[in-house]
Design a protein around this motif. Sequence first.
Motif, PDB file in Angstrom:
ATOM      1  N   VAL A  91      25.236-144.186 -19.331  1.00 31.77           N
ATOM      2  CA  VAL A  91      25.219-143.627 -20.685  1.00 31.77           C
ATOM      3  C   VAL A  91      25.959-142.289 -20.714  1.00 31.77           C
ATOM      4  CG1 VAL A  91      23.675-142.614 -22.427  1.00 31.77           C
ATOM      5  CG2 VAL A  91      23.138-144.830 -21.425  1.00 31.77           C
ATOM      6  N   SER A  92      25.820-141.490 -19.662  1.00 37.40           N
ATOM      7  CA  SER A  92      26.481-140.185 -19.641  1.00 37.40           C
ATOM      8  C   SER A  92      27.999-140.304 -19.526  1.00 37.40           C
ATOM      9  CB  SER A  92      25.942-139.325 -18.509  1.00 37.40           C
ATOM     10  OG  SER A  92      26.400-139.803 -17.267  1.00 37.40           O
ATOM     11  N   LEU A  93      28.505-141.459 -19.094  1.00 36.62           N
ATOM     12  CA  LEU A  93      29.949-141.658 -19.003  1.00 36.62           C
ATOM     13  C   LEU A  93      30.584-141.925 -20.369  1.00 36.62           C
ATOM     14  CD1 LEU A  93      30.273-143.814 -15.751  1.00 36.62           C
ATOM     15  CD2 LEU A  93      30.733-141.381 -16.045  1.00 36.62           C
ATOM     16  N   ILE A  94      29.778-142.261 -21.366  1.00 34.67           N
ATOM     17  CA  ILE A  94      30.293-142.496 -22.709  1.00 34.67           C
ATOM     18  C   ILE A  94      30.779-141.155 -23.265  1.00 34.67           C
ATOM     19  CG2 ILE A  94      29.689-143.224 -25.054  1.00 34.67           C
ATOM     20  CD1 ILE A  94      27.553-145.049 -23.799  1.00 34.67           C
ATOM     21  N   PRO A  95      32.003-141.111 -23.780  1.00 39.14           N
ATOM     22  CA  PRO A  95      32.525-139.835 -24.310  1.00 39.14           C
ATOM     23  C   PRO A  95      31.683-139.344 -25.490  1.00 39.14           C
ATOM     24  CG  PRO A  95      34.280-141.468 -24.110  1.00 39.14           C
ATOM     25  CD  PRO A  95      32.999-142.168 -23.823  1.00 39.14           C
ATOM     26  N   GLY A  96      31.418-138.067 -25.509  1.00 42.32           N
ATOM     27  CA  GLY A  96      30.655-137.450 -26.583  1.00 42.32           C
ATOM     28  C   GLY A  96      29.177-137.330 -26.305  1.00 42.32           C
ATOM     29  N   ILE A  97      28.689-137.919 -25.229  1.00 39.00           N
ATOM     30  CA  ILE A  97      27.272-137.835 -24.881  1.00 39.00           C
ATOM     31  C   ILE A  97      27.134-136.967 -23.641  1.00 39.00           C
ATOM     32  CG2 ILE A  97      25.230-139.088 -24.131  1.00 39.00           C
ATOM     33  CD1 ILE A  97      26.187-141.471 -25.702  1.00 39.00           C
ATOM     34  N   SER A  98      26.378-135.900 -23.765  1.00 38.05           N
ATOM     35  CA  SER A  98      26.100-135.067 -22.600  1.00 38.05           C
ATOM     36  C   SER A  98      24.595-134.874 -22.513  1.00 38.05           C
ATOM     37  CB  SER A  98      26.816-133.720 -22.707  1.00 38.05           C
ATOM     38  OG  SER A  98      26.282-132.976 -23.768  1.00 38.05           O
TER      39      SER A  98
END
Length: 168
Positions: A91-98
């Motif tokens: 999930v953290s690899l999805i751009p915009g999610i930190s």
Amino acid sequence: MSEELNNQNNMEPQIETPVNAEEQAPVETTAPVEPAIDEPVAEPAPQTATTQPQVIVQRERGFAHYVGFALLSVLCIAFFFMPGIALTFAVSLIPGISLGAIAAWTFSAILSVIAWVIFKLKIKGFKKSFYFYIGLCVLVTILLVVIEVLTEETNVFAKIFSLLCGAA
């Protein structure tokens, strides 16, 4: 002190001998029973009347013992939450999610508990479902190691470590 109590509890009881051997009547049988020729005769084991106390010498543990135990505990916790950690990393690899460290650990723990509950509901028996969940943890760990080895530019474990420590 608990070791002393354990030693006292583990001591063999002493055999008491009768004070007056003449007061006990001998037991007689009408027909003596002879053992078969092929079977060996079992003789009673000699019994000792006194027992000696056991002395247990325990070496004091050093700093390395406790550091090793702490490291092993952290690795076991990380291994148990590995399915949730892998999903959180994906999930953290999805751009915009930190995600911060606390959010990553919380999300990983919730996902891992949900996965274990699914195993528990689908597989009858606590022990069997736990073994299947540990198998899932091993499978996810092997999958992450394979991804780490096959892709040279992706440092999976370094990124997971930085995600869980909060270094974004």
